[in-house]
Enzyme design. Structure first.
Site, PDB file in Angstrom:
ATOM      1  CD  GLU A  87      20.676  38.901 -17.960  1.00 29.27           C
ATOM      2  OE1 GLU A  87      21.651  38.164 -17.978  1.00 29.27           O
ATOM      3  OE2 GLU A  87      19.942  39.119 -18.943  1.00 29.27           O
ATOM      4  CB  CYS A 119      20.120  33.830 -12.699  1.00 28.78           C
ATOM      5  SG  CYS A 119      19.769  33.855 -14.457  1.00 28.78           S
ATOM      6  CG  HIS A 242      18.131  29.999 -11.187  1.00 28.21           C
ATOM      7  ND1 HIS A 242      17.361  31.115 -11.417  1.00 28.21           N
ATOM      8  CD2 HIS A 242      18.755  29.713 -12.354  1.00 28.21           C
ATOM      9  CE1 HIS A 242      17.532  31.491 -12.668  1.00 28.21           C
ATOM     10  NE2 HIS A 242      18.367  30.665 -13.257  1.00 28.21           N
TER      11      HIS A 242
END
Lengths: 354, 132
Positions: A87, A119, A242
């Site tokens: 990103e 993400c 994550h």
């Protein structure tokens, strides 16, 4: 139920490489500036990694990819696609992949593209790579997950928005150090976190980011993949989620029936913060650094917006000789120099110069 | 300041330390040459340097142009590459007081400068204490 994603041609990871910048900003240093030092304060991580003033997603991607190519032991010219998930691509228009592929000696017979999905941009690129090799379009693809995340000064995300990531050479199963057993992607329109064009910092939904976003998507992707593969949590030596902070991965592990020990090896957030697209791929490199042949590894990313990719791997005997060909992820974690908030502000363009 | 065409022409040497090697006397050159400065012939092949070397000498920069102000203080070093050439480059990921003559270093690709907020980002080689 939807089928597990799996190419007809067996594929896997042929080489992997990590990169984390040298600098760390302690969470207590951010707290000192923005809320004063309080008794019994609970901070989401101990410290976060910060890129040096001459680093960006492109330079960091190049080093991780060099490490992945060293482990793969293949010539750069055989790579037929370079896909980078981030990103924080340095250019809005000009693919990071062009510079990365040129620097690595992969150009010109190559496809490059930049992937974007908050993400989970990195695992998204991996999914595409598995399909590209699995469909026999090419034998080798380089996928990179890398970010230099920015948090608004004083915002909750500033404590964790970090820099780092990992690269993977995807190739045929017969040359792989970890075989792809199957994958599953799960996506809905859930606006938990977003950044509009020309904005420097993202907006986020505070408590909304947990239940309907992170937990919902990770749990569904992981459960559907495990059901499709007829696996259960005890089948896995390690699981990587994550990791926006230290708490969420442990909580989602418990929801899915994993033990804390299965999470710990791949949980790097306490030491380096949230490396966004780099986070779960980087966790996977830390697990591969210690994995034994036969180990099963589950990776579940989460990207705001929102979605999760779940990937199930089984490690092969090739891991033993390849892991020592490049620096271990822990080498980068331990190569750490703490900086103060003023240095961070200077390097990260938070000082207005006019 | 070097423009877009100049940067484009130099991308191989800046990104990959691509030099030349004399097929007659074996001398390795960086930057790349058209004529071997040792034996004066034109029989040269492309040669990619390994990027490993040692610090021959160095200086610490405190006063610089606005383009490099975010790096201050930084070290510029003369580096003896393993294959022979001695080149000038900025050191990175190192505190100036930790730099020593003879220190083993390796090439990394980093941002050198930017042509303002709207312009090109220039990437090129720098060196750091050896990690790999």
């Amino acid at each position: 139920m939807a089928d597990v994603l799996k190419p007809e041609r067996p594929v896997g990871i042929v080489g992997y490489g990590a990169y984390i910048p040298r600098y760390r900003l302690p969470a207590r240093e951010i707290a000192r500036i923005w809320r004063g030092t309080q008794e019994a304060e609970v901070l989401p991580v101990d410290q976060k990694s910060v890129p040096g003033p001459d680093e960006d997603t492109i330079t960091m991607a190049i080093e991780a990819a060099e490490n992945a190519l060293m482990r793969a032991g293949i010539a750069p010219e055989v790579i037929r696609a370079v896909w980078i998930g981030s990103e924080s691509h340095p250019y809005a228009v000009k693919p990071s992949g062009t510079i990365v592929a040129q620097a690595l000696g992969i150009t010109p017979n190559v496809s490059t593209a930049d992937f974007e999905f908050a993400c989970k941009a990195g695992t998204e690129a991996m999914q595409a790579g598995f399909g590209f090799v699995g469909g026999r379009m090419a034998d080798y693809v380089l996928t990179i997950a890398m970010d230099t995340a920015q948090g608004r000064p004083g915002d909750a995300l500033e404590y964790t928005a970090a820099a780092g990531g990992a690269a993977f050479v995807i190739g045929p199963a017969e040359h792989s150090l970890a075989l792809l057993e199957g994958a599953f992607s799960y996506v809905t329109d859930t606006p938990d976190f977003f950044r509009r064009a020309h904005q420097l910092y993202p907006e986020h939904g505070h408590r909304f980011t947990g239940e309907p976003a992170y937990f919902h998507h990770i749990v569904h992707a992981a459960q559907k993949l495990m059901e499709g593969l007829q696996r259960r949590p005890p089948d896995y030596a390690a699981v990587v989620f994550h990791q926006p902070n230290t708490k969420f991965p442990f909580k989602v592990a418990k929801m899915l029936g994993f033990r804390e020990e299965q999470v710990r090896t791949g949980l790097l957030a306490p030491f380096i913060g949230n490396t966004y697209a780099g986070a779960s791929p980087l966790g996977l490199t830390a697990v591969l650094d210690l994995a034994r042949p036969g180990d099963r590894i589950l990776v579940v990313s989460f990207g705001s917006g929102a979605g999760s990719d779940a990937l199930s791997f089984q490690v092969t005997e090739r891991i033993e000789e390849r892991r020592t060909r490049a620096p271990l992820t822990q080498t980068y974690i331990q190569r750490a120099k703490s900086i103060d908030y003023a240095t961070y502000a200077k390097w990260r363009n938070k000082i207005v110069m006019h | 300041m070097m423009g877009i065409p100049g940067n484009w022409r130099l991308r191989k040497q800046r990104y990959q330390l691509a030099g030349t090697r004399c097929r007659d006397c074996g001398t390795i050159h960086f930057p790349p040459r058209q004529v071997c400065p040792r034996c004066k012939n034109r029989h040269l092949s492309d040669f990619k340097l390994s990027g490993k070397g040692t610090v021959y000498s160095y200086t610490t920069i405190y006063q610089t142009t606005p383009k490099f102000q975010f790096f201050v203080p930084y070290v510029v070093a003369l580096i003896d590459l393993e294959e022979g050439p001695r080149i000038t480059a900025q050191l990175t990921d190192v505190d100036p007081e930790a730099v020593t003559i003879g220190m083993p270093v390796e090439m990394v690709l980093r941002k050198i400068s930017e042509q303002g907020e709207r312009g090109l980002i220039h990437y090129g080689y720098k060196f750091r204490p050896r990690l790999r």
